[in-house]
Scaffold this motif. Structure first.
Motif, PDB file in Angstrom:
ATOM      1  N   GLN A   1       0.094   5.718   0.768  1.00 23.85           N
ATOM      2  CA  GLN A   1      -0.298   6.412   1.788  1.00 23.85           C
ATOM      3  C   GLN A   1       0.501   7.770   1.458  1.00 23.85           C
TER       4      GLN A   1
ATOM      5  N   LEU B   1      -4.930   4.067   2.714  1.00 19.02           N
ATOM      6  CA  LEU B   1      -4.271   3.719   2.336  1.00 19.02           C
ATOM      7  C   LEU B   1      -4.593   3.192   0.926  1.00 19.02           C
TER       8      LEU B   1
ATOM      9  N   ILE C   1       3.359   1.018   2.973  1.00 21.70           N
ATOM     10  CA  ILE C   1       3.252  -0.436   4.140  1.00 21.70           C
ATOM     11  C   ILE C   1       3.240  -1.516   3.012  1.00 21.70           C
TER      12      ILE C   1
ATOM     13  N   TYR D   1      -9.721  -2.293  11.826  1.00 25.15           N
ATOM     14  CA  TYR D   1      -8.121  -2.018  11.786  1.00 25.15           C
ATOM     15  C   TYR D   1      -8.423  -0.471  13.264  1.00 25.15           C
TER      16      TYR D   1
ATOM     17  N   PHE E   1      -0.004  -6.103   9.171  1.00 21.98           N
ATOM     18  CA  PHE E   1       0.515  -4.779   8.372  1.00 21.98           C
ATOM     19  C   PHE E   1       1.953  -4.496   9.532  1.00 21.98           C
ATOM     20  N   GLY E   2       3.094  -4.213   8.623  1.00 25.31           N
ATOM     21  CA  GLY E   2       4.077  -3.733   9.116  1.00 25.31           C
ATOM     22  C   GLY E   2       3.861  -1.965   9.652  1.00 25.31           C
ATOM     23  N   PRO E   3       5.787  -1.926  10.353  1.00 29.93           N
ATOM     24  CA  PRO E   3       5.534  -0.447   9.904  1.00 29.93           C
ATOM     25  C   PRO E   3       5.285   0.624   9.533  1.00 29.93           C
ATOM     26  N   GLY E   4       5.547   0.724   8.241  1.00 33.56           N
ATOM     27  CA  GLY E   4       5.854   1.194   7.396  1.00 33.56           C
ATOM     28  C   GLY E   4       7.008   2.031   6.509  1.00 33.56           C
TER      29      GLY E   4
ATOM     30  N   ARG F   1       8.851   5.271   4.466  1.00 27.20           N
ATOM     31  CA  ARG F   1       8.391   6.583   4.726  1.00 27.20           C
ATOM     32  C   ARG F   1       9.457   6.754   3.606  1.00 27.20           C
TER      33      ARG F   1
ATOM     34  N   GLN G   1      -5.032   2.580  12.431  1.00 28.30           N
ATOM     35  CA  GLN G   1      -3.990   3.101  12.557  1.00 28.30           C
ATOM     36  C   GLN G   1      -3.389   4.587  13.222  1.00 28.30           C
TER      37      GLN G   1
ATOM     38  N   TYR H   1       0.532  -1.324   0.080  1.00 26.93           N
ATOM     39  CA  TYR H   1      -0.061  -0.189  -0.105  1.00 26.93           C
ATOM     40  C   TYR H   1       1.083   1.246   0.206  1.00 26.93           C
TER      41      TYR H   1
ATOM     42  N   GLN I   1      -4.067  11.306   3.682  1.00 26.97           N
ATOM     43  CA  GLN I   1      -5.726  10.397   3.110  1.00 26.97           C
ATOM     44  C   GLN I   1      -5.741   9.090   4.005  1.00 26.97           C
TER      45      GLN I   1
ATOM     46  N   TYR J   1     -10.763   2.045  11.031  1.00 26.10           N
ATOM     47  CA  TYR J   1     -11.213   1.479  10.236  1.00 26.10           C
ATOM     48  C   TYR J   1     -11.680   0.152  10.566  1.00 26.10           C
TER      49      TYR J   1
ATOM     50  N   PHE K   1       4.095   6.974   2.024  1.00 24.33           N
ATOM     51  CA  PHE K   1       4.014   6.542   2.974  1.00 24.33           C
ATOM     52  C   PHE K   1       4.247   5.270   2.494  1.00 24.33           C
TER      53      PHE K   1
ATOM     54  N   SER L   1       1.349   7.612  12.143  1.00 20.71           N
ATOM     55  CA  SER L   1       2.984   7.528  11.386  1.00 20.71           C
ATOM     56  C   SER L   1       3.101   6.214  11.344  1.00 20.71           C
ATOM     57  N   GLN L   2       2.025   5.119  11.699  1.00 18.04           N
ATOM     58  CA  GLN L   2       2.832   3.790  11.888  1.00 18.04           C
ATOM     59  C   GLN L   2       1.750   3.078  10.358  1.00 18.04           C
ATOM     60  N   GLY L   3       1.605   1.620  10.566  1.00 19.02           N
ATOM     61  CA  GLY L   3       1.144   0.894   9.962  1.00 19.02           C
ATOM     62  C   GLY L   3       0.246   0.525   9.994  1.00 19.02           C
ATOM     63  N   PRO L   4      -1.222   0.442   9.865  1.00 18.39           N
ATOM     64  CA  PRO L   4      -2.246  -0.437  10.588  1.00 18.39           C
ATOM     65  C   PRO L   4      -2.584  -1.862  11.336  1.00 18.39           C
ATOM     66  N   GLN L   5      -3.087  -0.808  13.010  1.00 19.04           N
ATOM     67  CA  GLN L   5      -2.868  -2.577  13.334  1.00 19.04           C
ATOM     68  C   GLN L   5      -4.224  -3.479  13.719  1.00 19.04           C
TER      69      GLN L   5
ATOM     70  N   PHE M   1      -9.663   0.174   1.945  1.00 14.40           N
ATOM     71  CA  PHE M   1      -9.433   0.938   2.893  1.00 14.40           C
ATOM     72  C   PHE M   1      -9.776   2.006   2.592  1.00 14.40           C
ATOM     73  N   GLY M   2     -11.180   2.443   3.319  1.00 19.24           N
ATOM     74  CA  GLY M   2     -12.738   3.402   3.515  1.00 19.24           C
ATOM     75  C   GLY M   2     -11.558   4.952   4.108  1.00 19.24           C
TER      76      GLY M   2
END
Lengths: 118, 113
Positions: free
Chosen positions: A38, A44, A93, B36, A109-112, A114, B38, A36, A42, B87, A91, B41-45, B103-104
């Motif tokens: 981002q 993902l 992900i 999920y 999901f990974g931490p992303g 940047r 978010q 993904y 906005q 989400y 970003f 600045s992190q990935g979705p959890q 994702f919406g």
């Protein structure tokens, strides 16, 4: 359990260079991984679906020659942004889907990563 | 996958329960409800998921209406660390080729001290 890592966590590069981002499932095997991106403020946006040992499936509007995806093993997928330009700054992900049969289909999901392209 | 509708933003006082609604009126019988979140600045959890029955884990509870057309995610004792975009996603389970998550816009939850 179900940990996904990404490397690097951030990268700055010059315009025209290529950047590789790694996505690893640390404690499970992932038959499918997803990439993904981002943009600020906005949601993902899915770029592509990566299946181990086969070609990735790209979403409409995503250039497959610009965003190269390799899923060489059940725990590693890589995304290479080729000839990066400032508009590729985003970003990125990844997510991984465990290869557990039956039932729900939870992805992790990974931490992303940047990416900033100068 | 079924479309979901969530309020764009909500706020909740710290220590109180945060109840996040989601409408999914076109859900099919084989589709699960996933939540999920978010953090900036992190990935979705991953938080929780369910099919028909209510579910609870160490993070949250998921209440699904009997007709499955809506659900509520409950964070029982919200803390400042729960500030995030949440989400609600509805999708089929394993066995379907349509396993990608779309994702919406989600609900931006703000926890106030």
């Amino acid at each position: 359990g179900a940990v996904v890592s990404q490397h690097p966590s951030w990268v700055i590069c010059k315009s025209g260079t290529s950047v590789k981002i790694e996505c690893r499932s640390l404690d499970f095997q992932a038959t499918t991984m997803f990439w993904y991106r981002q943009f600020p403020k906005q949601s993902l946006m899915l770029m592509a679906t990566s299946n181990e040992g086969s070609k990735a499936t790209y979403e409409q509007g995503v250039e497959k020659d610009k965003f190269l995806i390799n899923h060489a093993s059940l725990t590693l997928s890589t995304l290479t942004v080729t000839s990066a330009h400032p508009e590729d700054s985003s970003f990125y992900i990844c997510s991984a889907r465990p290869g557990t049969p039956g039932g729900a289909d939870t992805q992790y999901f990974g931490p992303g990563t940047r990416l900033t392209v100068l | 996958d079924a479309k979901t509708t969530q309020p764009p933003s909500m706020d909740c006082a710290e220590g109180r329960a945060a109840n996040l609604p989601c409408n999914h009126s076109t859900i099919s019988g084989n589709e699960y409800v996933y939540w999920y979140r978010q953090i900036h600045s992190q990935g979705p959890q991953y938080i929780i998921h369910g099919l028909k029955n209510n579910e609870t884990n160490e993070m949250a509870s998921l209440i699904i209406t009997e007709d499955r057309k809506s659900s509520t995610l409950i964070l029982p004792h919200a803390t400042l660390r729960d500030t995030a975009v949440y989400y609600c996603i509805v999708r089929v389970g394993r066995g379907s080729s349509a396993s990608k998550i779309i994702f919406g816009s989600g609900t931006r939850l703000s926890i106030r001290p």
